[in-house]
Motif scaffolding. Sequence first.
Motif, PDB file in Angstrom:
ATOM      1  N   GLN A  38      47.325  37.787  34.268  1.00 28.48           N
ATOM      2  CA  GLN A  38      47.133  36.590  33.456  1.00 28.48           C
ATOM      3  C   GLN A  38      45.735  36.582  32.835  1.00 28.48           C
ATOM      4  O   GLN A  38      44.750  37.015  33.456  1.00 28.48           O
ATOM      5  CB  GLN A  38      47.309  35.334  34.304  1.00 28.48           C
ATOM      6  N   ALA A  39      45.668  36.078  31.610  1.00 24.77           N
ATOM      7  CA  ALA A  39      44.393  35.947  30.892  1.00 24.77           C
ATOM      8  C   ALA A  39      44.432  34.667  30.064  1.00 24.77           C
ATOM      9  O   ALA A  39      45.453  34.369  29.430  1.00 24.77           O
ATOM     10  CB  ALA A  39      44.133  37.154  30.007  1.00 24.77           C
ATOM     11  N   ILE A  40      43.326  33.916  30.068  1.00 23.68           N
ATOM     12  CA  ILE A  40      43.264  32.646  29.349  1.00 23.68           C
ATOM     13  C   ILE A  40      41.954  32.593  28.562  1.00 23.68           C
ATOM     14  O   ILE A  40      40.876  32.789  29.145  1.00 23.68           O
ATOM     15  CB  ILE A  40      43.329  31.448  30.311  1.00 23.68           C
ATOM     16  N   PRO A  41      41.994  32.335  27.262  1.00 23.73           N
ATOM     17  CA  PRO A  41      40.757  32.108  26.516  1.00 23.73           C
ATOM     18  C   PRO A  41      40.127  30.773  26.948  1.00 23.73           C
ATOM     19  O   PRO A  41      40.810  29.747  26.989  1.00 23.73           O
ATOM     20  CB  PRO A  41      41.208  32.061  25.061  1.00 23.73           C
ATOM     21  N   VAL A  42      38.834  30.821  27.261  1.00 27.00           N
ATOM     22  CA  VAL A  42      38.160  29.632  27.780  1.00 27.00           C
ATOM     23  C   VAL A  42      36.915  29.350  26.966  1.00 27.00           C
ATOM     24  O   VAL A  42      36.435  30.192  26.187  1.00 27.00           O
ATOM     25  CB  VAL A  42      37.794  29.803  29.268  1.00 27.00           C
TER      26      VAL A  42
ATOM     27  N   PHE B  55      40.349  36.234  33.514  1.00 21.24           N
ATOM     28  CA  PHE B  55      41.449  37.018  34.050  1.00 21.24           C
ATOM     29  C   PHE B  55      41.629  36.699  35.527  1.00 21.24           C
ATOM     30  O   PHE B  55      40.685  36.265  36.208  1.00 21.24           O
ATOM     31  CB  PHE B  55      41.169  38.526  33.911  1.00 21.24           C
ATOM     32  N   GLY B  56      42.857  36.925  36.015  1.00 19.39           N
ATOM     33  CA  GLY B  56      43.069  36.879  37.447  1.00 19.39           C
ATOM     34  C   GLY B  56      42.328  38.014  38.124  1.00 19.39           C
ATOM     35  O   GLY B  56      42.327  39.145  37.632  1.00 19.39           O
ATOM     36  N   ASP B  57      41.671  37.729  39.236  1.00 22.25           N
ATOM     37  CA  ASP B  57      40.845  38.728  39.911  1.00 22.25           C
ATOM     38  C   ASP B  57      41.734  39.641  40.761  1.00 22.25           C
ATOM     39  O   ASP B  57      42.373  39.179  41.707  1.00 22.25           O
ATOM     40  CB  ASP B  57      39.798  38.038  40.788  1.00 22.25           C
ATOM     41  N   PRO B  58      41.803  40.936  40.453  1.00 20.55           N
ATOM     42  CA  PRO B  58      42.659  41.833  41.237  1.00 20.55           C
ATOM     43  C   PRO B  58      42.024  42.301  42.537  1.00 20.55           C
ATOM     44  O   PRO B  58      42.642  43.068  43.274  1.00 20.55           O
ATOM     45  CB  PRO B  58      42.879  43.008  40.282  1.00 20.55           C
ATOM     46  N   SER B  59      40.802  41.904  42.821  1.00 21.73           N
ATOM     47  CA  SER B  59      40.123  42.376  44.028  1.00 21.73           C
ATOM     48  C   SER B  59      40.666  41.670  45.254  1.00 21.73           C
ATOM     49  O   SER B  59      41.605  40.875  45.199  1.00 21.73           O
ATOM     50  CB  SER B  59      38.619  42.157  43.909  1.00 21.73           C
ATOM     51  N   ALA B  60      40.041  41.931  46.387  1.00 20.26           N
ATOM     52  CA  ALA B  60      40.526  41.379  47.661  1.00 20.26           C
ATOM     53  C   ALA B  60      40.252  39.895  47.793  1.00 20.26           C
ATOM     54  O   ALA B  60      40.796  39.249  48.683  1.00 20.26           O
ATOM     55  CB  ALA B  60      39.883  42.136  48.821  1.00 20.26           C
ATOM     56  N   ARG B  61      39.393  39.353  46.967  1.00 17.62           N
ATOM     57  CA  ARG B  61      39.102  37.924  47.062  1.00 17.62           C
ATOM     58  C   ARG B  61      40.321  37.125  46.604  1.00 17.62           C
ATOM     59  O   ARG B  61      40.804  37.314  45.482  1.00 17.62           O
ATOM     60  CB  ARG B  61      37.875  37.568  46.213  1.00 17.62           C
TER      61      ARG B  61
ATOM     62  N   LEU C 107      35.517  36.024  34.838  1.00 13.69           N
ATOM     63  CA  LEU C 107      35.170  35.852  33.428  1.00 13.69           C
ATOM     64  C   LEU C 107      34.598  37.178  32.935  1.00 13.69           C
ATOM     65  O   LEU C 107      33.481  37.564  33.290  1.00 13.69           O
ATOM     66  CB  LEU C 107      34.152  34.725  33.271  1.00 13.69           C
ATOM     67  N   ARG C 108      35.369  37.891  32.112  1.00 12.98           N
ATOM     68  CA  ARG C 108      35.000  39.246  31.710  1.00 12.98           C
ATOM     69  C   ARG C 108      34.384  39.286  30.310  1.00 12.98           C
ATOM     70  O   ARG C 108      34.463  38.322  29.545  1.00 12.98           O
ATOM     71  CB  ARG C 108      36.222  40.159  31.763  1.00 12.98           C
ATOM     72  N   PHE C 109      33.803  40.436  30.046  1.00 18.70           N
ATOM     73  CA  PHE C 109      33.258  40.768  28.727  1.00 18.70           C
ATOM     74  C   PHE C 109      32.162  39.786  28.300  1.00 18.70           C
ATOM     75  O   PHE C 109      32.028  39.476  27.116  1.00 18.70           O
ATOM     76  CB  PHE C 109      34.369  40.820  27.669  1.00 18.70           C
ATOM     77  N   MET C 110      31.416  39.289  29.268  1.00 21.39           N
ATOM     78  CA  MET C 110      30.248  38.455  28.972  1.00 21.39           C
ATOM     79  C   MET C 110      29.008  39.318  29.163  1.00 21.39           C
ATOM     80  O   MET C 110      28.840  39.995  30.188  1.00 21.39           O
ATOM     81  CB  MET C 110      30.190  37.245  29.888  1.00 21.39           C
ATOM     82  N   ALA C 111      28.143  39.332  28.166  1.00 20.25           N
ATOM     83  CA  ALA C 111      26.938  40.149  28.235  1.00 20.25           C
ATOM     84  C   ALA C 111      26.078  39.733  29.416  1.00 20.25           C
ATOM     85  O   ALA C 111      26.098  38.575  29.856  1.00 20.25           O
ATOM     86  CB  ALA C 111      26.150  40.033  26.937  1.00 20.25           C
TER      87      ALA C 111
ATOM     88  N   ASP D  30      22.997  48.566  35.685  1.00 19.68           N
ATOM     89  CA  ASP D  30      23.810  49.727  35.330  1.00 19.68           C
ATOM     90  C   ASP D  30      24.991  49.392  34.437  1.00 19.68           C
ATOM     91  O   ASP D  30      25.800  50.264  34.122  1.00 19.68           O
ATOM     92  CB  ASP D  30      24.305  50.416  36.599  1.00 19.68           C
ATOM     93  N   THR D  31      25.140  48.154  34.034  1.00 18.03           N
ATOM     94  CA  THR D  31      26.245  47.764  33.165  1.00 18.03           C
ATOM     95  C   THR D  31      25.764  46.721  32.181  1.00 18.03           C
ATOM     96  O   THR D  31      24.832  45.935  32.467  1.00 18.03           O
ATOM     97  CB  THR D  31      27.416  47.203  33.990  1.00 18.03           C
ATOM     98  N   ALA D  32      26.397  46.699  31.022  1.00 18.97           N
ATOM     99  CA  ALA D  32      25.997  45.755  29.983  1.00 18.97           C
ATOM    100  C   ALA D  32      26.655  44.399  30.127  1.00 18.97           C
ATOM    101  O   ALA D  32      26.290  43.453  29.427  1.00 18.97           O
ATOM    102  CB  ALA D  32      26.328  46.337  28.604  1.00 18.97           C
ATOM    103  N   PHE D  33      27.631  44.299  31.046  1.00 16.38           N
ATOM    104  CA  PHE D  33      28.350  43.046  31.226  1.00 16.38           C
ATOM    105  C   PHE D  33      28.031  42.469  32.600  1.00 16.38           C
ATOM    106  O   PHE D  33      27.810  43.209  33.568  1.00 16.38           O
ATOM    107  CB  PHE D  33      29.860  43.249  31.092  1.00 16.38           C
ATOM    108  N   ALA D  34      28.021  41.181  32.680  1.00 18.73           N
ATOM    109  CA  ALA D  34      27.807  40.483  33.947  1.00 18.73           C
ATOM    110  C   ALA D  34      29.139  40.327  34.679  1.00 18.73           C
ATOM    111  O   ALA D  34      30.194  40.181  34.039  1.00 18.73           O
ATOM    112  CB  ALA D  34      27.176  39.113  33.700  1.00 18.73           C
ATOM    113  N   ARG D  35      29.056  40.376  35.971  1.00 24.40           N
ATOM    114  CA  ARG D  35      30.252  40.131  36.791  1.00 24.40           C
ATOM    115  C   ARG D  35      30.231  38.670  37.200  1.00 24.40           C
ATOM    116  O   ARG D  35      29.385  38.245  37.994  1.00 24.40           O
ATOM    117  CB  ARG D  35      30.287  41.037  38.012  1.00 24.40           C
ATOM    118  N   ILE D  36      31.179  37.902  36.675  1.00 22.08           N
ATOM    119  CA  ILE D  36      31.192  36.449  36.862  1.00 22.08           C
ATOM    120  C   ILE D  36      32.474  36.074  37.590  1.00 22.08           C
ATOM    121  O   ILE D  36      33.584  36.325  37.102  1.00 22.08           O
ATOM    122  CB  ILE D  36      31.107  35.712  35.507  1.00 22.08           C
ATOM    123  N   THR D  37      32.322  35.512  38.760  1.00 20.20           N
ATOM    124  CA  THR D  37      33.456  35.077  39.581  1.00 20.20           C
ATOM    125  C   THR D  37      33.622  33.568  39.437  1.00 20.20           C
ATOM    126  O   THR D  37      32.644  32.818  39.522  1.00 20.20           O
ATOM    127  CB  THR D  37      33.240  35.449  41.048  1.00 20.20           C
ATOM    128  N   CYS D  38      34.859  33.143  39.234  1.00 20.75           N
ATOM    129  CA  CYS D  38      35.159  31.721  39.025  1.00 20.75           C
ATOM    130  C   CYS D  38      36.217  31.272  40.029  1.00 20.75           C
ATOM    131  O   CYS D  38      37.013  32.065  40.535  1.00 20.75           O
ATOM    132  CB  CYS D  38      35.654  31.470  37.600  1.00 20.75           C
TER     133      CYS D  38
END
Length: 306
Positions: free
Chosen positions: A188-192, A204-210, A216-220, A257-265
């Motif tokens: 699932q993906a939702i524009p926010v 996006f839905g988080d596929p990890s173990a959490r 929230l992807r593709f945020m600088a 090491d990456t241009a995008f931030a990892r944002i958990t919601c």
Amino acid sequence: MPLGTLDGAPPPFFRQGPSALSKLTFFSALALFLMVADTRLQIAQPLRVAVATVLYPVQWTVMQPVIWAQTGGQYFESLKLAQANEETAQRQLTLQSQRANQAEQLALENARLRQLLGLRDRLTTPAQTAQVLYDAADPYSHKVIVDRGSVDGTLPGSPVLDEHGILGQVTRVYPMISEVTLIIDRDQAIPVLNTRTGARGLVFGDPSARANSLELRFMAASADVQEGDQLTTSGVDGVYPAGLPVARVEKVERRADTAFARITCAPLALVTGVRHVMILTPVGTQIAPRPQSPAAGPTSLRGLRS
């Protein structure tokens, strides 16, 4: 000696005192006298008290087995009655506990329904209420089944929300039921829209173990995103109406090491344990088709001119 010549009277040396009839008469008269005298003068009361005092230990000793038998019977009867009362009280307590739990559950459902109806009043999109029947039997996805289907006008892709915000989207429609994929599903993906900064993103839905989380992807890495920011639907996808609550930012990780931030919601909707939901009509189905310009107009005009 012949038997008829014997005298039946007792010998003279056995005859002592008055006769039996005289004794009966005497003692009868004495008894009557004593009864009348005791009634009038209470002359036998001291004797009665003395006799009762002397005989009381004997009476007490003789009555103890009877008293013990009566006491034992009363004890067992009272024990049986107490056990019956305890069982009755336990059943009543169980019923009251069930009613209390049902009352709490009904109060919670009523509060959620009021919030859901209040959210419906603020929406201009056509909607219908539904009830979650059960969770889908797929352990690798997050889906629920609701009691609305194609006969109720449910369309594939319809947004689903509860009283707190977006819950998911209808992915399959059957005649009587529909399958809803929750927003925490990895597909699932939702524009926010970040309500604090106005920046758009994609959740996006988080596929990890959490469990029960979003990403929230593709945020600088330099994007202005903070913990506690509220995310709502942006409405640019033509599916979700704009302004519906989606999630709250819980954690922001910026790495070199990456241009995008990892944002958990965290989703605002009750993705687990929800019972009553609202199914909206997709926004794209409410937009009128683009009118087409008539192609025969210029030709007819040229024909008229000729």
